[in-house]
Design an enzyme around this catalytic site. Structure first.
Site, mmCIF file in Angstrom:
data_model
loop_
_atom_site.group_PDB
_atom_site.id
_atom_site.type_symbol
_atom_site.label_atom_id
_atom_site.label_comp_id
_atom_site.label_asym_id
_atom_site.label_seq_id
_atom_site.Cartn_x
_atom_site.Cartn_y
_atom_site.Cartn_z
ATOM 1 N N PHE A 220 -10.387 -29.157 7.853
ATOM 2 C CA PHE A 220 -9.091 -29.405 8.028
ATOM 3 C C PHE A 220 -8.451 -28.713 9.237
ATOM 4 C CE2 PHE A 220 -4.421 -28.856 8.274
ATOM 5 C CZ PHE A 220 -4.011 -30.186 7.597
ATOM 6 N N ASP B 100 -12.107 -22.009 13.974
ATOM 7 C CA ASP B 100 -10.696 -22.519 13.537
ATOM 8 C C ASP B 100 -10.200 -21.253 12.530
ATOM 9 O OD1 ASP B 100 -8.429 -23.153 12.596
ATOM 10 O OD2 ASP B 100 -8.816 -25.297 12.240
ATOM 11 N N LYS C 54 -0.261 -19.401 11.605
ATOM 12 C CA LYS C 54 0.143 -18.894 10.452
ATOM 13 C C LYS C 54 0.203 -17.269 10.321
ATOM 14 C CE LYS C 54 -2.421 -22.468 7.197
ATOM 15 N NZ LYS C 54 -1.389 -22.989 6.629
ATOM 16 N N THR D 86 6.249 -27.263 26.902
ATOM 17 C CA THR D 86 7.604 -26.794 27.571
ATOM 18 C C THR D 86 7.564 -25.072 26.961
ATOM 19 O OG1 THR D 86 8.718 -28.771 27.133
ATOM 20 C CG2 THR D 86 10.056 -26.521 27.145
HETATM 21 O O1 PSZ Z 1 -1.187 -30.443 4.222
HETATM 22 C C1 PSZ Z 1 -0.997 -29.682 5.288
HETATM 23 O O2 PSZ Z 1 -0.643 -30.156 6.261
HETATM 24 C C2 PSZ Z 1 -1.545 -28.320 5.479
HETATM 25 S S1 PSZ Z 1 -2.038 -27.715 3.859
HETATM 26 C C3 PSZ Z 1 -2.947 -26.335 4.880
HETATM 27 C C4 PSZ Z 1 -2.710 -26.411 6.242
HETATM 28 C C5 PSZ Z 1 -2.068 -27.730 6.482
HETATM 29 N N1 PSZ Z 1 -3.213 -25.487 6.897
HETATM 30 C C6 PSZ Z 1 -3.123 -25.815 8.427
HETATM 31 C C7 PSZ Z 1 -4.149 -25.642 9.128
HETATM 32 C C8 PSZ Z 1 -5.336 -25.026 8.892
HETATM 33 O O3 PSZ Z 1 -5.607 -24.473 7.620
HETATM 34 C C9 PSZ Z 1 -6.436 -24.871 9.695
HETATM 35 C C10 PSZ Z 1 -7.964 -24.343 8.977
HETATM 36 N N2 PSZ Z 1 -6.400 -25.427 10.979
HETATM 37 C C11 PSZ Z 1 -5.255 -25.989 11.319
HETATM 38 C C12 PSZ Z 1 -4.398 -26.311 10.843
HETATM 39 C C13 PSZ Z 1 -3.045 -26.978 11.212
HETATM 40 O O4 PSZ Z 1 -2.033 -26.048 11.284
HETATM 41 P P1 PSZ Z 1 -0.614 -26.261 11.192
HETATM 42 O O5 PSZ Z 1 -0.141 -26.963 10.023
HETATM 43 O O6 PSZ Z 1 0.124 -25.380 11.660
HETATM 44 O O7 PSZ Z 1 -0.402 -27.248 12.155
#
Ligand code: PSZ
Length: 500
Positions: A217, A326, A357, A381
């Site tokens: 992910f 990541d 996070k 921006t």
């Molecule tokens: O369902 C969702 O959109 C979720 S549940 C857990 C996440 C997102 N985690 C975000 C995440 C991550 O765990 C890793 C390893 N890489 C990128 C992301 C994306 O981060 P955000 O959500 O801040 O865009």
């Protein structure tokens, strides 16, 4: 009164700071007053089922304006404290999920309230700048004090961004720009390239790819989504790139008891990865970068060994692809090291490391060579938010001052030991207890039982999250101490006893 706790504390900090420092004085981190530090609730307290009536009413109200299908319940952040999240029905729950793993040192930490209350910090909260063109005077110092003070090995540069997806998306762009520059011998793009890119055609928009792993992910924006393979619901209906996705090892736990089999599985995955790189080059879509999580989180808490990552790092180098780690979910200390990839013990672990996070601001570290030279190539921006760097400085102070990485290792050991005991007690329901630090998970026999367990545990006063198809993930903040672990395990074993 709903906001009493927070306003009392903020008033306390404001009074102290106004007395202690002249408005323009430089802020120096101080140990928070003992009485404030010690303040935490002594356990969960449940008044209704969750979501309670107030949460249900608010969900209905918000449902008139937004999709509310994912909402669990509404929160009272003013009354939340340390490891406890309080909801609008007055339920106080031990938080073992922390906003999808994004609260570093608990709710309303006194040291963070002090940052907010410091008069010399106010302008950073009030005036959000376009950092790429008009940064504040303190920005270089604050970046050195915060992000650069925890820079992963070999990373000399950092670019802040808003969220995790935004960080990965821009890191991919940096990788493609770096790759094309290498191919071109660092010359300028041709007229043809400049013209063709304007209508999304080659050679200006080259057929390059990022290799990612099944179960991974990396975010939900269009580029990131092409590298996300955790659940179909994230991807269906959205056009995507023809980029290669390699198998991620499916290991047996506990890892130490299945080393030989696991090594074979990892070797198989590395071999297939390299085959894919060759195949995509032959297809005319060379792999410019490889992205991977140190522990696949959203996809089910899937681990791999340091030797797997070492092998992958070598494959990336051999094929001239950037190695992008990541650390959006694993970074910030919950594995017991600040960066999960430090567990690999490599001298040159990555070319790019992205974060968000627990780091409070998104962004990515990179090696010098991945820094694009021209203005406005990696740009938007806000390019982050300097007020988040102020908080991060203080979070890092607290982590160091309170040795939180050692605490995490201790708590994580207690958590994994407790989960393993429960799994031995309920072998038909629980399996594959696994983890590093407090970054732990356990697999449940099926999805319905998993969801029911999470719900029952919540109604008993502890918050958990799911990951993968049938796993539960544990993502407490770094101030989750051993006594919190035992409190949680008591709740969870009561729930398990009822599941039988
Ligand atoms: O369902 C969702 O959109 C979720 S549940 C857990 C996440 C997102 N985690 C975000 C995440 C991550 O765990 C890793 C390893 N890489 C990128 C992301 C994306 O981060 P955000 O959500 O801040 O865009």
């Amino acid at each position: 009164m709903a906001s009493s706790l927070l306003s009392r504390q903020l008033a306390f900090c404001l009074q102290n700071n106004l007395r202690l420092s002249a408005p323009a004085s430089r802020y120096v981190s101080k140990v928070a007053p003992k009485a404030q530090m010690d303040f935490e609730y002594d356990g969960p307290s449940m008044k209704t089922q969750v979501p309670g009536p107030r949460s249900q009413a608010l969900t209905k109200q918000l449902g008139e304006i937004q999709n509310v299908a994912a909402i669990n319940f509404f929160c009272n952040y003013e009354e939340s404290r340390g490891n406890y999240l309080v909801d609008v029905d007055g339920n106080r729950m031990l938080d073992v999920y922390t906003q999808i793993s994004s609260i570093p040192i608990g709710y309303n930490h006194p040291s963070l309230l002090q940052v907010m209350a410091n008069p010399s910090n106010l302008s950073a909260f009030v005036n959000r700048p376009a950092l790429g063109i008009l940064p504040p005077e303190s920005f270089p110092d604050k970046l050195s004090e915060s992000l650069m003070s925890v820079a992963p090995r070999g990373m000399s540069r950092v670019q802040t961004m808003a969220c995790g997806s935004c960080s990965n998306e821009n890191a991919y762009k940096a990788i493609f720009i770096w790759y094309r520059n290498k191919e071109r011998g660092h010359g300028e793009p041709s007229e043809l390239e400049l013209e063709s890119c304007m209508v999304n055609q080659t050679p200006g928009c080259p057929e390059l790819s990022i290799l990612s792993f099944m179960g991974g992910f990396h975010g939900r924006t269009m580029g990131c989504l092409a590298t996300t393979h955790s659940k179909a619901i994230h991807k269906v209906d959205i056009p995507s790139f023809d980029w290669p996705s390699a198998p991620f090892p499916t290991l047996k736990y506990p890892l130490a008891e299945h080393e030989r089999e696991n090594a074979q599985e990892e070797a198989r995955c590395l071999e297939e990865t390299e085959d894919l790189i060759v195949k995509w080059r032959q297809k005319g879509k060379p792999v410019a970068g490889i992205i991977i999580e140190p522990i696949q989180a959203e996809g089910g808490d899937n681990h791999a060994s340091p030797s797997f990552f070492k092998g992958l790092r070598e494959i990336a180098a051999k094929h001239g692809a950037a190695f992008h780690v990541d650390e959006v979910q694993t970074g910030g200390g919950s594995t017991g090291k600040f960066w999960a990839h430090e567990h690999w013990g490599l001298d040159d672990p990555a070319d790019i490391v992205s974060f968000s996070k627990k780091l409070l601001t998104g962004g990515f570290y990179m090696k010098n060579e991945l820094q694009s030279e021209k203005a406005y190539r990696i740009f938007n921006t806000w390019m982050g938010d300097p007020s988040k760097n102020l908080y991060l400085c203080e979070v890092l102070n607290v982590i160091r001052r309170e040795n939180l990485l050692d605490e995490v290792t201790r708590s994580g050991h207690a958590l994994l030991t407790g989960l393993t005991e429960l799994q031995n007690q309920y072998p038909l329901i629980l399996s594959r207890a696994r983890g590093q630090g407090t970054f732990c998970a356990i697999t449940v026999c099926n999805e319905a039982t998993r969801n029911k367990l999470i719900q029952m545990t919540r109604n008993k006063g502890a918050l958990l999250g799911g990951c993968g198809d049938t796993s539960i993930r544990f993502r407490p903040s770094l101030v989750f101490k051993e006594h919190h672990v035992h409190m949680f395990l008591n709740i969870f074993s009561d729930v398990m006893a009822r599941m039988k």
